[in-house]
Design an enzyme around this catalytic site. Sequence first.
Site, PDB file in Angstrom:
ATOM      1  N   ASP A 117      46.824  37.675  10.529  1.00  0.00           N
ATOM      2  CA  ASP A 117      46.450  39.025  10.243  1.00  0.00           C
ATOM      3  C   ASP A 117      46.688  39.306   8.971  1.00  0.00           C
ATOM      4  OD1 ASP A 117      45.610  39.881  13.059  1.00  0.00           O
ATOM      5  OD2 ASP A 117      47.594  40.341  13.554  1.00  0.00           O
ATOM      6  N   ASP A 133      39.648  41.670  14.539  1.00  0.00           N
ATOM      7  CA  ASP A 133      40.205  42.890  15.196  1.00  0.00           C
ATOM      8  C   ASP A 133      39.208  44.057  14.594  1.00  0.00           C
ATOM      9  OD1 ASP A 133      42.092  41.339  16.341  1.00  0.00           O
ATOM     10  OD2 ASP A 133      43.557  42.161  14.523  1.00  0.00           O
TER      11      ASP A 133
END
Length: 169
Positions: A117, A133
Site C-alpha cells: 500500500d 483498493d
Amino acid sequence: MAIFLAVLVIALVGADQLVKYWAVHELKPVGSMDFIHFGSHKIVDLTYLENDGAIFGSMSGQRWFLIGFTTLVVIGCAILLIKVFRRSKLLDIALALFIAGGIGNLIDRFRFAYVVDMFEIKLFHFAIFNVADICVTVAFVLLLWYAVFIDPKLEKKKKASAEKAETNE
C-alpha cells in the site's frame, strides 16, 4: 464491449503492479514522501506499507483466507459479468473494476504474503491503500449506484414490456 472490459482489467492490473513496483523500489527506502498538498495542508502522502491483512489491517495474518476469499470474489464477479453482460455498461465496468482490484491484490498476496500500500490520506486520518483498493472502492460505489438508481428502472421497463406483450396477444 468485451474487448474493452478485458483491456480495462489488464490495464488496471498493470497500473497497480507498476505503482507497487515503484513503491517497493523507490518509496520503501525513504518510507514516506509528500504527494498532494495545498500550502501547508497535506492532502495525500505516499507512505510505504506492507499490509498482511484486509481493509484497515483487519484479518492480519490471514493470508490464505484472504487469498481464498478474494479468489471467490473474482470468480464470482467474472461469472456475474458473463451472466449480466450488456445489461448496463455501468454494471459491466463495476464488475471489471472488482475483478481488476482483486487480481492486483491477489498477485501481491501470492508473491509477498502481503499487499503493498502507498496512498495515505492526510486530510483526515484514513487507511493507506493502493490502486487495486481504489478499483474495488470505485466498483463498490458504482454497484450501489446501479442497485439504487439503474436496476429499478430496468426492472420497471422490463415489467412494462412484458405487460404490453401480454395485452397484445
